[in-house]
Design a protein around this motif. Sequence first.
Motif, PDB file in Angstrom:
ATOM      1  N   ILE A 248       1.056  -1.171   0.332  1.00  0.00           N
ATOM      2  CA  ILE A 248      -0.042  -0.021   0.066  1.00  0.00           C
ATOM      3  C   ILE A 248       0.967   1.141  -0.068  1.00  0.00           C
ATOM      4  CG2 ILE A 248      -1.697   1.097   1.536  1.00  0.00           C
ATOM      5  CD1 ILE A 248      -2.758  -1.432   2.223  1.00  0.00           C
ATOM      6  N   ASP A 249       1.927   1.339   0.940  1.00  0.00           N
ATOM      7  CA  ASP A 249       2.738   2.281   0.940  1.00  0.00           C
ATOM      8  C   ASP A 249       3.556   2.810  -0.492  1.00  0.00           C
ATOM      9  OD1 ASP A 249       2.355   2.861   3.481  1.00  0.00           O
ATOM     10  OD2 ASP A 249       4.068   2.091   4.122  1.00  0.00           O
ATOM     11  N   ILE A 250       3.833   1.608  -1.069  1.00  0.00           N
ATOM     12  CA  ILE A 250       4.641   1.849  -2.611  1.00  0.00           C
ATOM     13  C   ILE A 250       3.620   2.186  -3.394  1.00  0.00           C
ATOM     14  CG2 ILE A 250       5.243   0.569  -4.433  1.00  0.00           C
ATOM     15  CD1 ILE A 250       6.715  -1.558  -2.696  1.00  0.00           C
ATOM     16  N   ILE A 251       2.344   1.863  -3.404  1.00  0.00           N
ATOM     17  CA  ILE A 251       1.305   2.291  -4.494  1.00  0.00           C
ATOM     18  C   ILE A 251       0.775   3.789  -3.982  1.00  0.00           C
ATOM     19  CG2 ILE A 251      -1.230   1.833  -5.273  1.00  0.00           C
ATOM     20  CD1 ILE A 251      -0.741  -1.093  -4.875  1.00  0.00           C
ATOM     21  N   HIS A 252       0.706   3.958  -2.947  1.00  0.00           N
ATOM     22  CA  HIS A 252       0.325   5.256  -2.562  1.00  0.00           C
ATOM     23  C   HIS A 252       1.223   6.485  -2.781  1.00  0.00           C
ATOM     24  CE1 HIS A 252      -3.111   4.148   0.562  1.00  0.00           C
ATOM     25  NE2 HIS A 252      -3.333   3.753  -0.633  1.00  0.00           N
ATOM     26  N   GLY A 253       2.653   5.946  -2.815  1.00  0.00           N
ATOM     27  CA  GLY A 253       3.651   6.961  -3.242  1.00  0.00           C
ATOM     28  C   GLY A 253       3.735   7.049  -4.620  1.00  0.00           C
ATOM     29  N   TYR A 254       3.411   6.286  -5.391  1.00  0.00           N
ATOM     30  CA  TYR A 254       3.253   6.363  -6.851  1.00  0.00           C
ATOM     31  C   TYR A 254       2.038   7.074  -7.185  1.00  0.00           C
ATOM     32  CZ  TYR A 254       7.428   4.005  -8.220  1.00  0.00           C
ATOM     33  OH  TYR A 254       8.615   3.366  -8.552  1.00  0.00           O
ATOM     34  N   GLN A 255       0.910   7.002  -6.325  1.00  0.00           N
ATOM     35  CA  GLN A 255      -0.221   7.643  -6.561  1.00  0.00           C
ATOM     36  C   GLN A 255       0.061   9.369  -6.651  1.00  0.00           C
ATOM     37  OE1 GLN A 255      -3.275   6.195  -4.089  1.00  0.00           O
ATOM     38  NE2 GLN A 255      -3.938   4.844  -5.650  1.00  0.00           N
ATOM     39  N   GLU A 256       0.805   9.758  -5.604  1.00  0.00           N
ATOM     40  CA  GLU A 256       1.180  11.106  -5.310  1.00  0.00           C
ATOM     41  C   GLU A 256       1.824  11.485  -6.622  1.00  0.00           C
ATOM     42  OE1 GLU A 256       3.023  11.738  -1.800  1.00  0.00           O
ATOM     43  OE2 GLU A 256       1.435  10.820  -0.729  1.00  0.00           O
ATOM     44  N   ILE A 257       2.835  10.799  -7.237  1.00  0.00           N
ATOM     45  CA  ILE A 257       3.397  11.336  -8.343  1.00  0.00           C
ATOM     46  C   ILE A 257       2.623  11.421  -9.435  1.00  0.00           C
ATOM     47  CG2 ILE A 257       5.469  10.622  -9.798  1.00  0.00           C
ATOM     48  CD1 ILE A 257       6.741   9.069  -7.405  1.00  0.00           C
ATOM     49  N   PHE A 258       1.770  10.303  -9.927  1.00  0.00           N
ATOM     50  CA  PHE A 258       0.951  10.356 -10.950  1.00  0.00           C
ATOM     51  C   PHE A 258      -0.159  11.320 -10.862  1.00  0.00           C
ATOM     52  CE2 PHE A 258       2.408   5.661 -11.229  1.00  0.00           C
ATOM     53  CZ  PHE A 258       3.268   6.082 -12.689  1.00  0.00           C
ATOM     54  N   MET A 259      -0.534  11.779  -9.662  1.00  0.00           N
ATOM     55  CA  MET A 259      -1.615  12.666  -9.551  1.00  0.00           C
ATOM     56  C   MET A 259      -1.116  14.136  -9.890  1.00  0.00           C
ATOM     57  SD  MET A 259      -4.790  12.740  -9.131  1.00  0.00           S
ATOM     58  CE  MET A 259      -6.100  14.201  -9.018  1.00  0.00           C
ATOM     59  N   GLU A 260      -0.007  14.424  -9.136  1.00  0.00           N
ATOM     60  CA  GLU A 260       0.728  15.610  -9.480  1.00  0.00           C
ATOM     61  C   GLU A 260       1.177  15.908 -11.043  1.00  0.00           C
ATOM     62  OE1 GLU A 260       4.764  18.168  -8.069  1.00  0.00           O
ATOM     63  OE2 GLU A 260       4.000  16.398  -6.905  1.00  0.00           O
ATOM     64  N   GLU A 261       1.658  14.827 -11.827  1.00  0.00           N
ATOM     65  CA  GLU A 261       1.892  14.850 -13.152  1.00  0.00           C
ATOM     66  C   GLU A 261       0.999  14.805 -14.271  1.00  0.00           C
ATOM     67  OE1 GLU A 261       5.585  13.418 -15.935  1.00  0.00           O
ATOM     68  OE2 GLU A 261       5.519  12.803 -13.851  1.00  0.00           O
ATOM     69  N   TYR A 262       0.103  13.967 -14.008  1.00  0.00           N
ATOM     70  CA  TYR A 262      -0.946  13.624 -14.811  1.00  0.00           C
ATOM     71  C   TYR A 262      -2.278  13.570 -14.419  1.00  0.00           C
ATOM     72  CZ  TYR A 262       2.855  11.132 -17.309  1.00  0.00           C
ATOM     73  OH  TYR A 262       3.922  10.763 -17.823  1.00  0.00           O
ATOM     74  N   GLY A 263      -2.473  14.319 -13.280  1.00  0.00           N
ATOM     75  CA  GLY A 263      -4.042  14.286 -12.792  1.00  0.00           C
ATOM     76  C   GLY A 263      -4.743  13.036 -12.499  1.00  0.00           C
ATOM     77  N   THR A 264      -4.127  11.820 -12.542  1.00  0.00           N
ATOM     78  CA  THR A 264      -4.829  10.593 -12.084  1.00  0.00           C
ATOM     79  C   THR A 264      -4.028   9.967 -11.015  1.00  0.00           C
ATOM     80  OG1 THR A 264      -5.470   8.496 -13.255  1.00  0.00           O
ATOM     81  CG2 THR A 264      -3.755   9.536 -14.274  1.00  0.00           C
ATOM     82  N   HIS A 265      -4.495   8.995 -10.435  1.00  0.00           N
ATOM     83  CA  HIS A 265      -3.903   8.051  -9.443  1.00  0.00           C
ATOM     84  C   HIS A 265      -3.043   6.975 -10.263  1.00  0.00           C
ATOM     85  CE1 HIS A 265      -6.658  10.306  -6.802  1.00  0.00           C
ATOM     86  NE2 HIS A 265      -5.666  10.357  -6.061  1.00  0.00           N
ATOM     87  N   PHE A 266      -3.857   6.593 -11.210  1.00  0.00           N
ATOM     88  CA  PHE A 266      -3.083   5.571 -12.196  1.00  0.00           C
ATOM     89  C   PHE A 266      -3.123   4.167 -11.539  1.00  0.00           C
ATOM     90  CE2 PHE A 266       0.369   3.380 -14.289  1.00  0.00           C
ATOM     91  CZ  PHE A 266      -0.193   2.930 -15.340  1.00  0.00           C
ATOM     92  N   VAL A 267      -2.383   3.680 -10.541  1.00  0.00           N
ATOM     93  CA  VAL A 267      -2.063   2.800  -9.851  1.00  0.00           C
ATOM     94  C   VAL A 267      -2.899   2.447  -8.563  1.00  0.00           C
ATOM     95  CG1 VAL A 267      -0.125   3.424  -8.652  1.00  0.00           C
ATOM     96  CG2 VAL A 267      -0.404   0.934  -9.245  1.00  0.00           C
ATOM     97  N   HIS A 268      -3.486   1.323  -8.561  1.00  0.00           N
ATOM     98  CA  HIS A 268      -4.446   0.894  -7.529  1.00  0.00           C
ATOM     99  C   HIS A 268      -4.412  -0.349  -6.731  1.00  0.00           C
ATOM    100  CE1 HIS A 268      -6.934   4.473  -8.745  1.00  0.00           C
ATOM    101  NE2 HIS A 268      -6.663   3.992 -10.022  1.00  0.00           N
TER     102      HIS A 268
END
Length: 445
Positions: A248-268
């Motif tokens: 969960i920590d790995i996924i949430h970390g990437y969600q922040e990156i994708f949300m900032e760059e693309y406006g989507t959480h992408f990975v779930h």
Amino acid sequence: MMKEGHKIKMVVPGSIGDELELEPGDRVLAVNDQQIEDVFDYHYLINDEYIELTVQKADGEEWLLEIEKDAEEDLGIEFESSLMDDYHSCTNKCIFCFIDQLPKGMRSTMYFKDDDSRLSFLQGNYITLTNMKDKDLDRIIKYKLSPINISVHTTNPELRCMMLHNRFAGKIMEQIQKLYEAGVLMNGQIVLCKNVNDGDELRKTIGDLGEFLPYMESLSVVPVGLSDHRDGLYPLEPFTPEDAREVIDIIHGYQEIFMEEYGTHFVHASDEWYILADAPLPEEENYDGYVQLENGVGMLRLQEREFHEALDEDIYENMSGAPEEREKNKHCTIATGKLAGPFLRELVADLNVHYPNIQVDVVEVTNYFFGPRITVSGLLTGQDIIRALKGRNLGSELLLPINVLRSGEDVLLDDVHVKEIEKTLQVPVRIVQSNGKDLYDALIS
């Protein structure tokens, strides 16, 4: 396509096919003098405003029908085979394959492994692309089949070949690149196996697939399902709560990156990770419109929202001026897997605030058929449900989620019929659709 063509199963009343006097049993031989390989050939060829349809009637007479219609208007014909072709089977021997973990003695269709790109488009199935040649990818691109759902698991070529036990599995990045360049929409899936494709391998896979945004629209991470029937199979270990928290920590970390760059959480992460980790479910906006529901991503959060919407509507419309409704009496039982049990009890507690006299017993059924490590309701069997409930006071009815049934049938995975459950337990069974409103309606009706 053979000369016999494709047999019509049904003609929609009032459709173009009905107006042309097509009937069940007729065979479509060609469209615009081109033979039809499968359903995608058919739909591609009938999209034009003018087509010529060659049909063989039941008595053997051939008709050539000239048809003028709106572009992309359907003819209203359903065929005996939904694909108009044989299903493409899987050529892999995945270390995590659940079909390889089935007990012996089930009906033969349960052991068929599909890996068909057409089912990916039509039914949302996930495919590995390992049995696809360049011409097959070209066909997806030509027919603009989107989205395609891809079981990726890892972008490490060597590791993917090992996990799928297929020497052709390492081409996945080139295949996705080709679909990306053609603008084909995709969704990805990772079945995570402990000490195999987790940790740094998971980070690499998420990062690699994120490069294909926006055409790779979403990515789900689900834990491997481990049954008790793994003799001779790759030695996989179950995930612990600590493992789940790391995922969960790995996924949430990437969600922040994708949300900032693309406006989507992408990975779930699928719901199972949060239950195993004893962590709160993400808020609704984190699910990007529930793009991965079929992989168990956000199902519990969506059901909760739908349940509370139904409850709020009920309170507003019926209870404000009718206090006697609060005295409604009922006793029923919900049978579910161990995964959803605690969640359903919370919904029942919310219901009881407004309907204190409705008693709902939530029974978590242990899965002895596949093994107790299988905790999802969709893999419960009739014999395990009967074993868990026999001798209990079940109230006026037993509620079962629709995903315990085989598609389109009133039969569970072990061939136990719903009527057999009713007869054995001496209680009516109500099948509940997989949404919160239907659950709410079932509880208060």
